[in-house]
Design a protein around this motif. Structure first.
Motif, PDB file in Angstrom:
ATOM      1  N   SER A  46     -59.960 -79.229  64.252  1.00 25.14           N
ATOM      2  CA  SER A  46     -60.303 -80.290  64.360  1.00 25.14           C
ATOM      3  C   SER A  46     -61.869 -80.031  65.195  1.00 25.14           C
ATOM      4  O   SER A  46     -62.803 -80.808  64.584  1.00 25.14           O
ATOM      5  CB  SER A  46     -59.608 -81.079  65.556  1.00 25.14           C
ATOM      6  OG  SER A  46     -58.446 -81.520  64.969  1.00 25.14           O
ATOM      7  N   LEU A  47     -61.907 -79.291  65.835  1.00 24.83           N
ATOM      8  CA  LEU A  47     -63.187 -78.628  66.229  1.00 24.83           C
ATOM      9  C   LEU A  47     -64.337 -78.132  65.398  1.00 24.83           C
ATOM     10  O   LEU A  47     -65.358 -78.392  65.699  1.00 24.83           O
ATOM     11  CB  LEU A  47     -63.043 -77.679  67.389  1.00 24.83           C
ATOM     12  CG  LEU A  47     -62.787 -78.120  69.064  1.00 24.83           C
ATOM     13  CD1 LEU A  47     -62.459 -76.943  69.745  1.00 24.83           C
ATOM     14  CD2 LEU A  47     -63.921 -78.766  69.437  1.00 24.83           C
ATOM     15  N   TYR A  48     -63.671 -77.215  64.434  1.00 27.45           N
ATOM     16  CA  TYR A  48     -64.611 -76.199  63.806  1.00 27.45           C
ATOM     17  C   TYR A  48     -64.607 -76.513  62.312  1.00 27.45           C
ATOM     18  O   TYR A  48     -65.669 -76.357  61.759  1.00 27.45           O
ATOM     19  CB  TYR A  48     -64.177 -74.775  63.993  1.00 27.45           C
ATOM     20  CG  TYR A  48     -64.281 -74.574  65.290  1.00 27.45           C
ATOM     21  CD1 TYR A  48     -65.367 -73.929  65.847  1.00 27.45           C
ATOM     22  CD2 TYR A  48     -63.220 -74.354  65.936  1.00 27.45           C
ATOM     23  CE1 TYR A  48     -65.450 -73.361  67.142  1.00 27.45           C
ATOM     24  CE2 TYR A  48     -63.183 -74.044  67.444  1.00 27.45           C
ATOM     25  CZ  TYR A  48     -64.434 -73.561  67.884  1.00 27.45           C
ATOM     26  OH  TYR A  48     -64.446 -72.944  69.388  1.00 27.45           O
ATOM     27  N   ILE A  80     -56.245 -77.774  66.864  1.00 30.44           N
ATOM     28  CA  ILE A  80     -57.154 -77.769  68.012  1.00 30.44           C
ATOM     29  C   ILE A  80     -58.484 -76.951  66.997  1.00 30.44           C
ATOM     30  O   ILE A  80     -59.558 -77.568  66.949  1.00 30.44           O
ATOM     31  CB  ILE A  80     -57.228 -77.269  69.219  1.00 30.44           C
ATOM     32  CG1 ILE A  80     -55.882 -77.767  69.841  1.00 30.44           C
ATOM     33  CG2 ILE A  80     -58.250 -77.108  70.072  1.00 30.44           C
ATOM     34  CD1 ILE A  80     -55.379 -77.214  71.106  1.00 30.44           C
ATOM     35  N   ILE A  81     -58.291 -76.182  66.578  1.00 29.08           N
ATOM     36  CA  ILE A  81     -59.223 -75.250  65.966  1.00 29.08           C
ATOM     37  C   ILE A  81     -59.971 -75.902  64.569  1.00 29.08           C
ATOM     38  O   ILE A  81     -60.998 -76.097  64.325  1.00 29.08           O
ATOM     39  CB  ILE A  81     -58.849 -73.703  65.532  1.00 29.08           C
ATOM     40  CG1 ILE A  81     -58.559 -72.831  66.635  1.00 29.08           C
ATOM     41  CG2 ILE A  81     -59.823 -73.038  64.478  1.00 29.08           C
ATOM     42  CD1 ILE A  81     -57.986 -71.476  66.557  1.00 29.08           C
ATOM     43  N   VAL A  84     -52.266 -75.125  67.924  1.00 21.65           N
ATOM     44  CA  VAL A  84     -53.514 -74.137  67.923  1.00 21.65           C
ATOM     45  C   VAL A  84     -54.182 -74.557  66.654  1.00 21.65           C
ATOM     46  O   VAL A  84     -55.506 -74.532  66.743  1.00 21.65           O
ATOM     47  CB  VAL A  84     -53.221 -72.616  68.206  1.00 21.65           C
ATOM     48  CG1 VAL A  84     -54.413 -71.847  67.889  1.00 21.65           C
ATOM     49  CG2 VAL A  84     -52.583 -72.593  69.429  1.00 21.65           C
TER      50      VAL A  84
END
Lengths: 76, 524
Positions: B511-513, B508-509, B505
């Motif tokens: 990498s995205l934000y 993903i967070i 989790v």
């Protein structure tokens, strides 16, 4: 990229909301099956410490992401 | 001439840099040392202060372990973070050092349960809470202090020295304990010698305080104070203002939570797995971890420095991703390599020794079985069966009281020993990737006026709560995979799902934000 960030915001918020009943249900099930001191301590730690942190942070983060608060933190 | 002045100034800057890094790192290292000796000596402390037959004392023991580990640390982060943003970094992390050292020293002096009864566990519990509180305030101060001295483009390198201290603190704790234990003997150490590592802390802290007293305040904080721009209420500004709160959340969910579980898995879960799932002998398993940590520690600096060039995010996220993918294959190899079912026994080398001793009213039968295998691995199983000599008393005891105590010890062959070191080292490299650049990253995403407060909280929730719960939740997951009581777990690697999920989790967070450009930012 901003659209993906916002769409994922819904996922994070829903995860934060969903984790509360999931954890409580599992705790009740396991404690009912074996009401040992060990079980009580484990689930108390999870429910009192871990769950509120995960739920609060994911919901708030998700709402911010959905509102586009993180749109400006771009790499490219 | 101008060139000469510039050279002198550069030399002075380098000396000053080294002093800042050394003063901050030594103090933080000592704080980690103090924190770890309690954990490392948990068994002796439990015998001295928290007798199992007293339920209140036993409960206090559990609370001391968990409360100081994850509940108190974030409170320390808030309390001292606020102070650091109000009165300055230097004096705040000086205070945390004194509190930590004082508490550790005092634990070494508290009389045992046998002498002062319930006061003993109560006092130790309170002192342990103070340790957690101080640790919560120390790290953010040290990282902020170093980062605010360092030039842009070098923050990752400078702060990476702070990042090595947690590992080196563990090392120091293990080293001091082993030396004292060796010098005094196991019995004397268990009797009173265990107090020496605690008392020694006073000396270490005094040296560190002396060094830190001579340091000047962070230049960015001094400048901000002169301009009257310090925050009047750092807590409210950090967590009530949306612009800062959103960065606190991204730091927690996108970085420190994942980093915390990778850190605990590589440094602590690996040891617990070797000892409990693989039954690797105590000294050999500790050596495997210690050597891997020793070889891996310089990589904190390598990745901290590299993050100055290619950005913090890419390295941290790569560390998390590789860890997520590699954990199960790595642990499968570890498990299979130590599993005796995969080995060929040299039957003629098998030895069984039975000793029968009577201690008071009890009879103790000790059966020691040793086996050797073709790959050089050896196995020792000690079964201790204790029961009353009187057959009537023996018959009256419940079956579980008569269950023999079994200890299994696998001593790996030289080749497998080196292979295990390599497998743990790979995990330590993951730790250095996620942990090496993180102090610089946390410093860079918050403004100077609330930096100490804002960066300390996500760090200690990520490490203390998400990371600190790895042993508890992972053990629970393995237990849950047992098809029935006393049966082996169907998935001995089930404990890895918790760090894999949290790191997944977080990856993903993050990498995205998270932005990869914080390394080029000005932090004033």
């Amino acid at each position: 990229m901003s659209a993906i960030k916002r769409i994922f915001g819904i996922v994070w918020a829903l995860m934060g909301v969903g984790i509360v009943p999931l954890v409580i249900k599992q705790a009740m099930k396991e404690i009912a099956a074996k009401p040992s001191e060990e079980n009580w301590i484990f689930w108390s730690i999870v429910i009192v410490v871990l769950m509120p942190i995960i739920a609060f942070s994911l919901i708030t983060f998700g709402v911010f992401a959905l509102k586009g608060e993180y749109d400006t933190l771009e790499d490219h | 001439m101008a060139q000469h002045v510039s050279d002198v100034s550069t030399t002075e800057e380098v000396t000053s840099t080294r002093r800042v890094i050394a003063a901050s790192s030594v103090g933080t290292l000592i704080e980690w040392y103090d924190f770890y000796i309690f954990g490392t000596l948990a068994k002796i402390i439990s015998e001295q202060f928290f007798p199992k037959d007293n339920p209140t004392a036993a409960l206090l023991a559990t609370l001391a372990t968990f409360a100081a580990g994850f509940v108190i640390r974030p409170f320390g982060a808030l309390f001292f973070g606020r102070l650091g943003d109000l009165i300055g970094r230097k004096y705040t992390f000086l205070v945390t050092l004194v509190i930590m050292g004082g508490s550790t020293f005092a634990i070494g002096l508290v009389p045992g349960y046998k002498t002062i009864g319930f006061f003993a566990p109560a006092i130790v519990f309170l002192l342990r809470l103070l340790q957690g509180l101080a640790l919560g305030g120390e790290y953010g101060g040290a990282a902020t202090y170093v980062a605010e001295h360092s030039p842009a483009g070098k923050r990752g390198f400078w702060t990476s020295f702070i990042q090595t201290t947690a590992t080196l603190g563990l090392f120091l704790a293990l080293g001091v304990i082993l030396i004292v234990r060796q010098a005094l003997g196991v019995e004397t150490f268990g009797d009173w010698g265990w107090r020496i590592p605690f008392v020694l802390s006073a000396f270490l802290v005094a040296v560190s305080v002396f060094i830190r007293m001579r340091m000047s305040e962070s230049p960015l904080f001094v400048k901000m104070k002169k301009e009257g721009k310090t925050s009047a209420n750092p807590l409210a500004e950090s967590f009530k203002q949306k612009d800062n709160l959103k960065m606190v959340l991204i730091a927690l969910l996108g970085a420190t939570a994942g980093q915390g579980v990778v850190w605990y898995t590589g440094q602590f879960y690996a040891l617990s797995f070797l000892q409990n799932a693989c039954n690797v002998e105590f000294v050999q398993s500790n050596f495997i971890i210690s050597i891997a940590l020793l070889i891996g520690t310089p990589f904190f600096i390598v990745f901290g420095s590299l993050s100055d060039k290619i950005g913090r995010k890419y390295i941290m996220m790569a560390g998390m991703l590789i860890a997520i993918i590699a954990y199960r294959p790595i642990y499968t190899i570890m498990y299979n390599d130590a599993n005796l079912k995969n080995k060929v026994e040299i039957v003629e080398k098998k030895q069984v020794t039975v000793k029968n001793a009577v201690k008071g009213a009890d009879s103790l039968i000790t059966t020691i079985t040793t086996k050797a295998f073709t790959d050089g691995t050896t196995y020792k199983e000690t079964v201790k069966a204790k029961f009353p000599v009187d057959p009537a008393l023996k018959a009256a005891l419940p079956k579980d009281k008569l269950k023999p105590e079994t200890k299994k010890e696998v001593t790996l062959s030289q080749d497998l020993y080196y292979k295990m070191i390599g497998l743990v080292l790979i995990q330590v490299i993951f730790v250095t990737m996620v942990y090496g650049p993180i102090a610089a990253f946390l410093v860079e995403i918050f403004p100077t006026r609330i930096r100490y407060t804002s960066m300390s909280l996500p760090y200690h929730i990520g490490n203390g709560v998400f990371g600190g719960l790895v042993p508890l939740i992972s053990t629970r997951l393995v237990e849950a995979s047992r098809p029935g009581p006393n049966l082996p777990p169907s998935d001995p690697l089930a404990g890895l799902w918790y760090p894999i999920l949290i790191a997944g989790v977080s990856f993903i967070i993050g990498s995205l934000y998270i932005s990869n450009k914080t390394n080029n930012m000005d932090v004033d």
